[in-house]
Scaffold this motif. Structure first.
Motif, PDB file in Angstrom:
ATOM      1  N   GLY A 145     -14.993 120.094  24.651  1.00 64.76           N
ATOM      2  CA  GLY A 145     -14.168 119.723  23.479  1.00 64.76           C
ATOM      3  C   GLY A 145     -12.974 119.158  24.138  1.00 64.76           C
ATOM      4  N   GLU A 148     -10.926 121.565  26.719  1.00 65.42           N
ATOM      5  CA  GLU A 148     -11.839 121.758  28.141  1.00 65.42           C
ATOM      6  C   GLU A 148     -11.511 120.478  28.948  1.00 65.42           C
ATOM      7  OE1 GLU A 148     -13.278 122.505  25.352  1.00 65.42           O
ATOM      8  OE2 GLU A 148     -13.557 124.599  25.717  1.00 65.42           O
ATOM      9  N   TYR A 149     -11.666 119.044  28.184  1.00 67.57           N
ATOM     10  CA  TYR A 149     -11.162 117.903  28.765  1.00 67.57           C
ATOM     11  C   TYR A 149      -9.946 117.894  29.353  1.00 67.57           C
ATOM     12  CZ  TYR A 149     -14.708 114.649  29.476  1.00 67.57           C
ATOM     13  OH  TYR A 149     -15.684 114.054  29.889  1.00 67.57           O
ATOM     14  N   ASN A 451      -6.368 113.860  24.491  1.00 71.94           N
ATOM     15  CA  ASN A 451      -6.951 115.228  24.679  1.00 71.94           C
ATOM     16  C   ASN A 451      -6.201 116.503  24.009  1.00 71.94           C
ATOM     17  OD1 ASN A 451      -9.933 114.775  25.012  1.00 71.94           O
ATOM     18  ND2 ASN A 451      -9.229 113.711  26.769  1.00 71.94           N
ATOM     19  N   ALA A 455      -6.675 118.289  20.769  1.00 68.22           N
ATOM     20  CA  ALA A 455      -6.874 119.885  20.941  1.00 68.22           C
ATOM     21  C   ALA A 455      -5.885 120.665  19.923  1.00 68.22           C
ATOM     22  CB  ALA A 455      -6.703 120.461  22.467  1.00 68.22           C
ATOM     23  N   ILE A 458      -6.350 120.240  16.454  1.00 70.14           N
ATOM     24  CA  ILE A 458      -7.482 121.331  15.983  1.00 70.14           C
ATOM     25  C   ILE A 458      -7.129 122.640  15.638  1.00 70.14           C
ATOM     26  CG2 ILE A 458      -9.619 122.508  16.743  1.00 70.14           C
ATOM     27  CD1 ILE A 458     -10.485 119.984  18.358  1.00 70.14           C
ATOM     28  N   SER A 469     -11.446 129.018  25.615  1.00 74.38           N
ATOM     29  CA  SER A 469     -12.957 129.154  26.088  1.00 74.38           C
ATOM     30  C   SER A 469     -13.112 129.730  27.501  1.00 74.38           C
ATOM     31  CB  SER A 469     -13.802 127.924  25.692  1.00 74.38           C
ATOM     32  OG  SER A 469     -13.416 126.762  27.045  1.00 74.38           O
TER      33      SER A 469
END
Lengths: 504, 147
Positions: A145, A148-149, A451, A455, A458, A469
């Motif tokens: 996601g 993570e990116y 990103n 993130a 979100i 994560s």
């Protein structure tokens, strides 16, 4: 099986007459750029990228050209290393150790042909490695996601920052300058102009090519003037050109071992051809036991670094193709090339752009066969290029660089900006700031910011999503280890070396 | 010493950047993180790095001796002038004018430099503009002739 059929499609793309021609030209130019001291793969790729773009080559052909040049440079670097004791590019430093002594003994021919074969084996092993591992890695990374990116890109920057150069603050500074420059221009989410100072030409941001040419071509010219020393006359290639069976038997396992380890070192972001060739050379020297002539012209001493640096150069394409995160300066420039063509690099590349990815991989196979064929019989032709005088080469490079910048937008503003960035690049390089993190920061800056913002959108602004994560946590830990690890190791080594010196 | 000066300049520039960037707020915001956060974060880290650079005790910078440094400065100015005149004088003339002094710096004789300049200018123009279709400026005064 699916991989094989995709690879066959790739050969169909790379095997068209135009693309074969482009690969041939790229190999030839790459070898020449590689053998010229001072110019390496990153300069070659940087100078040719805008020209490929201006010639309106389709994206797959442009990438084939750049990869052929990249592969060619790794072959070319060894020629000047062996014949004039000056590495043509950084990866060939270790090749001088045994290559030049061999040439002095009248064995220039075998040294050159053995190193060509080693380069070929290194590249071949690595390309097979790409075919085997890249699709798997891409599939795994598709689950990433935005959080993570973002962390993955932090990791890439930390790897490069931790491994290149001697000073951590310097590497970080270079990287942060690159990141900052990437924010110049209009912000696509809000439409606000950032740091444009009301200059019309900055509204779309600083063009990637301007930065690349400034940092790697213009500053190089100034460094060439600073390091201008009369390079020795090249040793002429006389006697037999080919290595004999005995020499081959001595070096065959060396080549294979170095190729394998070179590939895996290359896949790690940050650890490039220079580190790979140094590590493999040292390992082979240790393994040879007492019975060796390393340093005085051992054939394994040219085979090991050449196999390793070619394998690692090709291996560094893996993170670029699968994650969209380049691990080296040269692959950062290639990522920039993709974005010029409006192709978003990342794990979806394998699905969205199979023509480009597999065409590129197939063309690596083709280019390396071409290079092997070119580099053994035609070696005397390439040697002639060593005698291009600097008084012609330097203005030539200056002119080609500006042609490239001009070709993109055709404005004087870009030319001047590129020159100013070249001046900054010169200052940074004289002060030993590594330049690869700068370009990596600039290339990744926009993706990182997007990103990060995605993130946090979100999670509605809660930064804990960046650590939510297990993958993200793992990447953070890896990033911290990469940043600190190499320096701790170096400090331990530094303590151990004096004791060893006493023991000898 | 060089690192300290550079670090100082960098610190001032990152502070200036933060000051300029402070007002980068959009009139309407749709997202929790606006356009200002990322550049400010980067600049703040850059400022920290600048301070670290200023505190480094040893310097491994080796500047070229003054005569070489002067020539490097001159080379930079020549390339800058080349960039300025590239479009106005046209590729051929600008390249020839740039090549002559640069070739002299790198040990070419006057004869070689002039011949090299003309050769590079004309040769590269034909190669790029005519063969590879990469458009190069002809310069206003040649427009009528070369079109």
């Amino acid at each position: 099986m699916e991989t094989l059929s995709l690879l066959m499609q790739g050969f169909a793309v790379a095997g068209t007459p135009e693309n074969l021609m482009i690969a041939l030209v790229g190999c030839f130019l790459g070898t020449i750029v590689g053998l010229l001291p001072g110019l390496g793969p990153i300069n070659g790729v940087a100078i040719l990228l805008p020209i490929a773009f201006a010639m309106k080559l389709p994206p797959e052909s442009a990438l084939i050209l750049l990869c052929a040049v990249y592969a060619g440079c790794e072959y070319g670097g060894r020629i000047s290393a062996i014949l004039i004791n000056v590495p043509g590019d950084a990866g060939a430093v270790m090749t001088t150790l045994d290559g030049y002594p061999m040439a002095k003994k009248g064995l220039a021919g075998p040294a050159l042909s053995m190193s060509a074969l080693a380069s070929f084996i290194g590249a071949l092993v690595a390309t097979i490695g790409i075919v085997a591992f890249a699709p798997l890695l891409a599939e795994w990374a598709i689950a990433f996601g935005p959080a993570e990116y973002f962390v993955l890109m932090v990791l890439a920057l930390c790897c490069l920052g931790g491994l290149v150069g001697d000073s951590l603050p310097k590497a970080l500074t270079a990287c942060l300058i690159g990141l900052f420059l990437s924010t110049v221009g209009i912000d696509s989410n809000s439409g606000i102009y950032r740091y444009t100072f009301d200059l019309l030409h900055l509204q779309d941001g600083i063009p990637f090519i301007v930065i690349v040419i400034g940092l790697f071509a213009v500053s190089e010219l100034m460094l060439m003037l600073q390091n201008a020393h009369a390079a020795g006359e090249p040793i002429s290639v006389t006697g037999r050109l080919m290595f004999n069976t005995q020499e081959f038997m001595l070096a065959k396992w060396t080549m294979l071992r170095s190729a394998l380890s070179g590939f895996f070192i290359g896949v790690l972001p940050g650890a490039g051809a220079t580190i790979a060739s140094a590590m493999c050379y040292a390992a082979e020297r240790r393994m040879a036991g007492k019975d060796h002539q390393f340093g005085q012209g051992d054939i394994r001493g040219v085979a090991a670094p050449e196999a390793a640096n070619n394998a690692s150069a090709n291996g560094s394409l893996v993170p670029m193709l699968t994650l969209g995160v380049p691990g080296s300066g040269t692959t950062a420039v290639m990522i920039g090339a993709l974005t010029l063509y409006n192709i978003t690099p990342g794990p979806t590349l394998f699905q969205d752009q199979p023509v480009i990815v597999w065409g590129l991989i197939a063309s690596l196979f083709i280019a390396n066969v071409m290079l092997l064929v070119m580099n053994i019989p035609l070696i005397r032709v390439f040697v002639k290029f060593l005698s291009i005088p600097n008084w012609l080469l330097v203005p030539g490079v200056a002119a080609i660089s500006l042609v490239g910048v001009y070709a993109v937008h055709g404005t004087t503003f870009d030319l001047i900006l590129g020159t100013l960035i070249g001046g900054l690049g010169y200052l940074l390089r004289v002060m030993n700031f590594p330049i690869a993190p700068f370009i990596l920061g600039f290339v990744l800056g926009d993706m990182m910011e997007q990103n990060l913002r995605r993130a946090l959108s979100i999670s509605d602004g809660d930064p804990s999503i960046l650590f939510a994560s297990p993958i993200a946590i793992g990447l953070w830990v890896a990033a911290a280890a990469m940043l600190i690890g190499p320096r701790v190791m170096k400090a331990i080594d530094a303590r151990r070396v004096p004791q060893e010196a006493v023991a000898h | 010493m060089s690192e300290r000066i550079f670090g100082g300049v960098l610190l001032l520039m990152s502070l200036a950047g933060i000051w300029i960037g402070w007002d980068l707020r959009p009139p309407v915001s749709y997202e929790p993180v606006g356009p200002r956060a990322f550049p400010l974060l980067v600049l703040a880290l850059l400022g920290v790095c600048a301070v670290m650079l200023m505190r480094e005790k040893t310097s491994d910078t080796v500047w070229a001796p003054p005569p070489v440094l002067r020539r490097i400065g001159a080379l930079f100015l020549i390339v800058l002038a080349y960039a300025l005149l590239f479009d106005k004088l046209g590729f051929i003339v600008a390249t020839a004018l740039m090549t002559i002094p640069v070739a002299r710096f790198f040990g070419g004789s006057w004869k070689q430099s002039v011949a090299g300049g003309l050769g590079l200018g004309v040769g590269m123009f034909i190669f790029f503009d005519r063969l590879l279709d990469v458009a190069l400026p002809t310069g206003l005064w040649l427009n009528g002739i070369l079109g």
